[in-house]
Scaffold this motif. Sequence first.
Motif, PDB file in Angstrom:
ATOM      1  N   GLY A 160      28.125  24.546  34.887  1.00 23.97           N
ATOM      2  CA  GLY A 160      29.300  23.788  34.483  1.00 23.97           C
ATOM      3  C   GLY A 160      29.992  24.338  33.252  1.00 23.97           C
ATOM      4  N   LYS A 161      29.260  25.090  32.408  1.00 23.95           N
ATOM      5  CA  LYS A 161      29.849  25.674  31.222  1.00 23.95           C
ATOM      6  C   LYS A 161      30.379  27.079  31.461  1.00 23.95           C
ATOM      7  CE  LYS A 161      27.013  23.042  27.962  1.00 23.95           C
ATOM      8  NZ  LYS A 161      26.045  23.125  26.837  1.00 23.95           N
ATOM      9  N   HIS A 162      30.180  27.592  32.636  1.00 26.45           N
ATOM     10  CA  HIS A 162      30.653  28.941  32.935  1.00 26.45           C
ATOM     11  C   HIS A 162      32.161  28.912  33.145  1.00 26.45           C
ATOM     12  CE1 HIS A 162      31.044  32.845  34.904  1.00 26.45           C
ATOM     13  NE2 HIS A 162      29.856  33.124  34.399  1.00 26.45           N
ATOM     14  N   PHE A 163      32.853  29.848  32.528  1.00 27.49           N
ATOM     15  CA  PHE A 163      34.316  29.803  32.556  1.00 27.49           C
ATOM     16  C   PHE A 163      34.857  30.002  33.960  1.00 27.49           C
ATOM     17  CE2 PHE A 163      38.387  32.100  32.357  1.00 27.49           C
ATOM     18  CZ  PHE A 163      39.154  31.119  31.760  1.00 27.49           C
ATOM     19  N   ALA A 164      34.280  30.930  34.721  1.00 30.85           N
ATOM     20  CA  ALA A 164      34.774  31.183  36.076  1.00 30.85           C
ATOM     21  C   ALA A 164      34.593  29.968  36.971  1.00 30.85           C
ATOM     22  CB  ALA A 164      34.058  32.392  36.675  1.00 30.85           C
ATOM     23  N   TYR A 165      33.613  29.128  36.656  1.00 31.95           N
ATOM     24  CA  TYR A 165      33.391  27.925  37.455  1.00 31.95           C
ATOM     25  C   TYR A 165      34.348  26.803  37.058  1.00 31.95           C
ATOM     26  CZ  TYR A 165      31.001  23.860  39.426  1.00 31.95           C
ATOM     27  OH  TYR A 165      30.707  22.705  40.110  1.00 31.95           O
ATOM     28  N   SER A 166      34.583  26.651  35.763  1.00 30.22           N
ATOM     29  CA  SER A 166      35.422  25.554  35.277  1.00 30.22           C
ATOM     30  C   SER A 166      36.904  25.909  35.204  1.00 30.22           C
ATOM     31  CB  SER A 166      34.949  25.125  33.881  1.00 30.22           C
ATOM     32  OG  SER A 166      35.019  26.216  32.980  1.00 30.22           O
ATOM     33  N   MET A 167      37.282  27.081  35.664  1.00 28.56           N
ATOM     34  CA  MET A 167      38.679  27.505  35.618  1.00 28.56           C
ATOM     35  C   MET A 167      39.550  26.601  36.490  1.00 28.56           C
ATOM     36  SD  MET A 167      40.220  31.209  36.773  1.00 28.56           S
ATOM     37  CE  MET A 167      38.842  32.067  36.036  1.00 28.56           C
ATOM     38  N   ASN A 168      40.802  26.436  36.106  1.00 31.65           N
ATOM     39  CA  ASN A 168      41.745  25.680  36.924  1.00 31.65           C
ATOM     40  C   ASN A 168      41.906  26.353  38.279  1.00 31.65           C
ATOM     41  OD1 ASN A 168      42.252  23.791  34.916  1.00 31.65           O
ATOM     42  ND2 ASN A 168      43.890  25.019  34.021  1.00 31.65           N
ATOM     43  N   SER A 169      42.019  25.556  39.305  1.00 31.47           N
ATOM     44  CA  SER A 169      42.142  26.108  40.657  1.00 31.47           C
ATOM     45  C   SER A 169      42.988  25.184  41.502  1.00 31.47           C
ATOM     46  CB  SER A 169      40.756  26.284  41.301  1.00 31.47           C
ATOM     47  OG  SER A 169      40.160  25.025  41.558  1.00 31.47           O
ATOM     48  N   THR A 170      43.303  25.642  42.712  1.00 33.84           N
ATOM     49  CA  THR A 170      44.096  24.830  43.633  1.00 33.84           C
ATOM     50  C   THR A 170      43.326  23.605  44.103  1.00 33.84           C
ATOM     51  OG1 THR A 170      43.315  26.306  45.404  1.00 33.84           O
ATOM     52  CG2 THR A 170      45.476  26.764  44.454  1.00 33.84           C
ATOM     53  N   LEU A 171      42.009  23.658  44.065  1.00 33.12           N
ATOM     54  CA  LEU A 171      41.223  22.501  44.464  1.00 33.12           C
ATOM     55  C   LEU A 171      41.208  21.418  43.399  1.00 33.12           C
ATOM     56  CD1 LEU A 171      38.151  24.167  46.199  1.00 33.12           C
ATOM     57  CD2 LEU A 171      40.176  23.171  47.250  1.00 33.12           C
ATOM     58  N   HIS A 213      51.464  33.878  25.319  1.00 31.22           N
ATOM     59  CA  HIS A 213      50.849  32.892  26.214  1.00 31.22           C
ATOM     60  C   HIS A 213      49.918  33.610  27.178  1.00 31.22           C
ATOM     61  CE1 HIS A 213      50.426  29.263  28.630  1.00 31.22           C
ATOM     62  NE2 HIS A 213      50.731  29.960  29.706  1.00 31.22           N
ATOM     63  N   VAL A 214      48.738  33.036  27.398  1.00 36.12           N
ATOM     64  CA  VAL A 214      47.774  33.549  28.372  1.00 36.12           C
ATOM     65  C   VAL A 214      47.274  32.365  29.177  1.00 36.12           C
ATOM     66  CG1 VAL A 214      45.572  34.713  28.740  1.00 36.12           C
ATOM     67  CG2 VAL A 214      47.080  35.494  26.910  1.00 36.12           C
ATOM     68  N   ASP A 215      47.320  32.490  30.482  1.00 38.44           N
ATOM     69  CA  ASP A 215      46.855  31.422  31.377  1.00 38.44           C
ATOM     70  C   ASP A 215      46.231  32.063  32.603  1.00 38.44           C
ATOM     71  OD1 ASP A 215      46.327  28.961  32.403  1.00 38.44           O
ATOM     72  OD2 ASP A 215      48.364  28.507  33.031  1.00 38.44           O
ATOM     73  N   GLN A 216      45.253  31.375  33.157  1.00 35.74           N
ATOM     74  CA  GLN A 216      44.570  31.886  34.342  1.00 35.74           C
ATOM     75  C   GLN A 216      44.142  30.732  35.222  1.00 35.74           C
ATOM     76  OE1 GLN A 216      40.711  33.988  33.948  1.00 35.74           O
ATOM     77  NE2 GLN A 216      41.590  35.636  35.151  1.00 35.74           N
ATOM     78  N   ALA A 217      44.277  30.923  36.526  1.00 33.41           N
ATOM     79  CA  ALA A 217      43.841  29.940  37.514  1.00 33.41           C
ATOM     80  C   ALA A 217      43.355  30.706  38.743  1.00 33.41           C
ATOM     81  CB  ALA A 217      44.972  28.980  37.884  1.00 33.41           C
ATOM     82  N   LYS A 218      42.730  30.002  39.630  1.00 33.06           N
ATOM     83  CA  LYS A 218      42.166  30.669  40.807  1.00 33.06           C
ATOM     84  C   LYS A 218      42.599  29.958  42.082  1.00 33.06           C
ATOM     85  CE  LYS A 218      37.720  28.249  40.353  1.00 33.06           C
ATOM     86  NZ  LYS A 218      36.263  28.404  40.160  1.00 33.06           N
ATOM     87  N   LEU A 219      42.802  30.773  43.091  1.00 29.23           N
ATOM     88  CA  LEU A 219      43.108  30.291  44.430  1.00 29.23           C
ATOM     89  C   LEU A 219      41.834  30.325  45.258  1.00 29.23           C
ATOM     90  CD1 LEU A 219      46.413  32.250  45.193  1.00 29.23           C
ATOM     91  CD2 LEU A 219      46.229  29.817  44.749  1.00 29.23           C
ATOM     92  N   THR A 220      41.535  29.236  45.904  1.00 26.07           N
ATOM     93  CA  THR A 220      40.392  29.193  46.810  1.00 26.07           C
ATOM     94  C   THR A 220      40.924  29.283  48.229  1.00 26.07           C
ATOM     95  OG1 THR A 220      39.198  27.800  45.241  1.00 26.07           O
ATOM     96  CG2 THR A 220      38.358  27.907  47.486  1.00 26.07           C
ATOM     97  N   VAL A 221      40.723  30.442  48.842  1.00 26.05           N
ATOM     98  CA  VAL A 221      41.297  30.727  50.157  1.00 26.05           C
ATOM     99  C   VAL A 221      40.163  30.802  51.167  1.00 26.05           C
ATOM    100  CG1 VAL A 221      42.875  32.203  51.449  1.00 26.05           C
ATOM    101  CG2 VAL A 221      43.040  32.089  48.960  1.00 26.05           C
ATOM    102  N   LEU A 222      39.780  29.659  51.709  1.00 23.80           N
ATOM    103  CA  LEU A 222      38.765  29.605  52.762  1.00 23.80           C
ATOM    104  C   LEU A 222      37.506  30.352  52.348  1.00 23.80           C
ATOM    105  CD1 LEU A 222      41.081  30.203  55.858  1.00 23.80           C
ATOM    106  CD2 LEU A 222      40.401  28.039  54.827  1.00 23.80           C
ATOM    107  N   GLY A 223      37.043  30.098  51.132  1.00 19.25           N
ATOM    108  CA  GLY A 223      35.831  30.732  50.635  1.00 19.25           C
ATOM    109  C   GLY A 223      36.065  31.949  49.778  1.00 19.25           C
ATOM    110  N   VAL A 262      39.914  31.961  27.475  1.00 18.89           N
ATOM    111  CA  VAL A 262      41.075  31.517  28.250  1.00 18.89           C
ATOM    112  C   VAL A 262      41.249  32.307  29.533  1.00 18.89           C
ATOM    113  CG1 VAL A 262      42.351  30.604  26.282  1.00 18.89           C
ATOM    114  CG2 VAL A 262      42.574  33.012  26.872  1.00 18.89           C
ATOM    115  N   ALA A 263      40.643  33.485  29.647  1.00 20.74           N
ATOM    116  CA  ALA A 263      40.829  34.286  30.859  1.00 20.74           C
ATOM    117  C   ALA A 263      39.677  35.268  30.985  1.00 20.74           C
ATOM    118  CB  ALA A 263      42.168  35.034  30.829  1.00 20.74           C
TER     119      ALA A 263
END
Length: 850
Positions: free
Chosen positions: A674-685, A257-267, A146-147
């Motif tokens: 595609g199975k890598h968690f850092a790649y499939s993590m929820n993000s702003t995109l 509760h544990v949640d994680q997402a990523k911000l994509t800021v111009l690369g 999850v994180a």
Amino acid sequence: MDRLVSQSDPPSSSTLPAAVSQGKAAESSDKSIQPPANCNLVPKFSAFNKFILYENKLRFYIVASNASDSRHRIVKIDRTSQTDIAIVEDDTDYSGKQMSNMLKMLEDGNKGSGGLGKARIIFGIAGFVKFTAGWYMIVISKRSVVALLGGHYLYHCENTEMIAVASNHKIDRPAEEQRLANMFKQVDISKNFYFSYSYDITSTLQNNLTKPKRFNGTRWPFNDRYVWNFHMIAAPLKDSPATGVRRPWLLPLIHGHVDQAKLTVLGRVVFVTLIARRSRHYAGARYLTRGVNEEGNVANEVETEQIVSEALTTPFYFPPTGPSTGECQRRPSPQYTSYVQYRGSIPIYWTQETTSMTPRPPIEINVVDPFYVAASRHFDDLFARYGAPITILNLIKRREPQPRESKLLDEYTQCVKYLNQFLPDEYKMVYRAWDMSRAYKEKTQDVISYLEDIAEVSIQMTGFFHSGAEPLAHGLHNGNFEENEHLRRSILLQNGVCRTNCVDCLDRTNAAQFVFGKRALGHQLYALGVVASPNLPFDSDAVNMLTEMYHDHGDTIALQYTGSALVNRVETYRRMPHWNSHSRDIIENIRRFYANSLLDADKQAAINLFLGVAAERSLALPPKRGQYQKWFQKRHLQVLYDVMECSSALCNFVNVGGEFWAEYYRPLLFTSLGKHFAYSMNSTLKLPGKTLKDIAYSPFLPHSTHPTHHPRLMAGVRRWIGTYPSSQHEFSKKAFTSKQEVLKSDLPSTDDPRSSAALAKRLLHPDVPVEEQTEYLKYVDQCFALLEACNDEAEPEDKEIYERFVRKSKGVVEEGNSCDIYVTYVRTMQAEDVDTYGEDLVATYEQWLG
């Protein structure tokens, strides 16, 4: 390429026994596991994260292995006794070949009982539990990532199994055993329970990095306040003499509760992690656990940590700048920040009776303590855990038709006032009582803006954790390209906490904590050098993503405490509710009332059984009474996190702790991206409506550039009014006149207007007077005029006059007499204006023009 730990990896061939030789091993080899003579300790560079369970009639064997199968340990659990648990742990680290030889010996030594038995893969043991007769072992059979934090994975417990320890498990009272087992399973371990193999999820990031030796001399190497399976871990090992020993096969679980997402800021990629830890002390259902108990533990106590980090490097450290010298080879990574909040019930004795079956039971303060002993213990514990200062944000109602919450407001205010008078001035608790519900309903204040002001003051007082110095970009933004003396050169630490509460610590509290989190997110991103200002606007991708994370966080906490999701969300207090919010709120209120009235008793009994709390709880040793004036301990008021000490401890931590490597980078294992968690993590995109074109769009820019003008709303009004044409759109007085003539012709010729035929005609064809028709036309024309006034472009004539005025103000001389133009414009008044303003006023104005 980074590779994810596969959840369905088969056991490595190095951990399973090879073809068992026919030679006869000594029977005593099983009684005491002895390492081979040529066994050497393997360097501890990774944690154990997968386990193989062997089961026969006499014993359990658990083989713990790391991700690269280069380090193994073995544990033996005896199955012959039903009353006691005999656990033999071997702290020796074995290589794959050595462990294979060990399993061969055990296979030969256990031939009389069926050998080692069938091997099964598990992911850890949650503990042991006992009901009426015999022990059960709770094993984790399924997990999910999850994180990801500093190269350490945080897992969610997806499924567990209960296995009887004794092979000859005999039950004297099978009905009672089954009832208790079913009650125990009501606390579903497969929902909202989290663990980690290499990261202490029970403590905050600041504690883990700056106080790595905080558990030296203690019995358990974790913060047991937030470990919900602590009773299942401690009960079978209460006679163990070991202290502070990390048992890799026993996993502490947090509930929350544990949640994680990523911000994509111009690369650039920024991880936002939200961790909520629910306390096991005084835990339970809504109406059955209120206020505070004798030890100072409050109901619905949750610690929320918001971690923001830039994924520039995987671990908590940077590589050395120069050649390796053997000392301080690594540098702490300055890309990690965290901010901690706290919520909990009002720390006074109060209850709510649910026997009357009313949706809002009355609040009763059943015990009045003039010295507030329980509250003093609670706040002294907060000082010990978080340091000073402590900000108290009380959001309960101030004025009510029938006093309910206001009773708690008066008592709580008096409590804080009493305790504050004995604290030194620099350590007094900051108390803020604000009726958030009334401010929203009366529209006297902007709720979100007011909370943002309080959040900014609180963050400035307590600070937040940053693992590095202030970035050089802050000096460059100010135009100073040389070394700036005003930039912070040390780490930043959080001393103190903001304690937020309402009555249930759910809806209003979650909205307030979101505002605090939004404000803290701006400061955290600013400390990382990602944004130029800590002020983040609403309706941006970053804030929208954080809003969804806090919604999930609030819903999870509410479901655990009340059995239903949040009722009032952040959009409610922003006055931007969803179209179905009202019906959803009604459904959640009904669900909450049903769960609290009919299901809470069973839920409370299940939680007490799970946590090991007796049904009729009595204190064996009552708490030691403290002094009424010196209710606090002076050592708790000292600076909890010192910059110099924490900087040194952080440097030592990054040079010792490197256990993430084998778990995160899976050697010799192919994993698709595609199975890598850092790649499939929820993000702003991945927000709704996003495309690849948005990768070049900043997530900190608001989508609405005109906050006072809502084009969608005006377009909807235009469509609505367009269905009823006005006098300007094929709707003239002739239509009304012709319709009136038709209605008159349809009326019956009888002279009696009270006849049934005449009455039916009038009801089927109602007669609208001409005055009402004219009034309706004026109303519709006015609406169209207002809509046209909302257009961005002005009328051509008005625009021309405005442009002439601008040119004249700039001193541009035009051809012709500008005074004649102005007089001509003024004299465009129609004849009806004379009736409006009066003949004297118009004559006087014309005389002035002359």
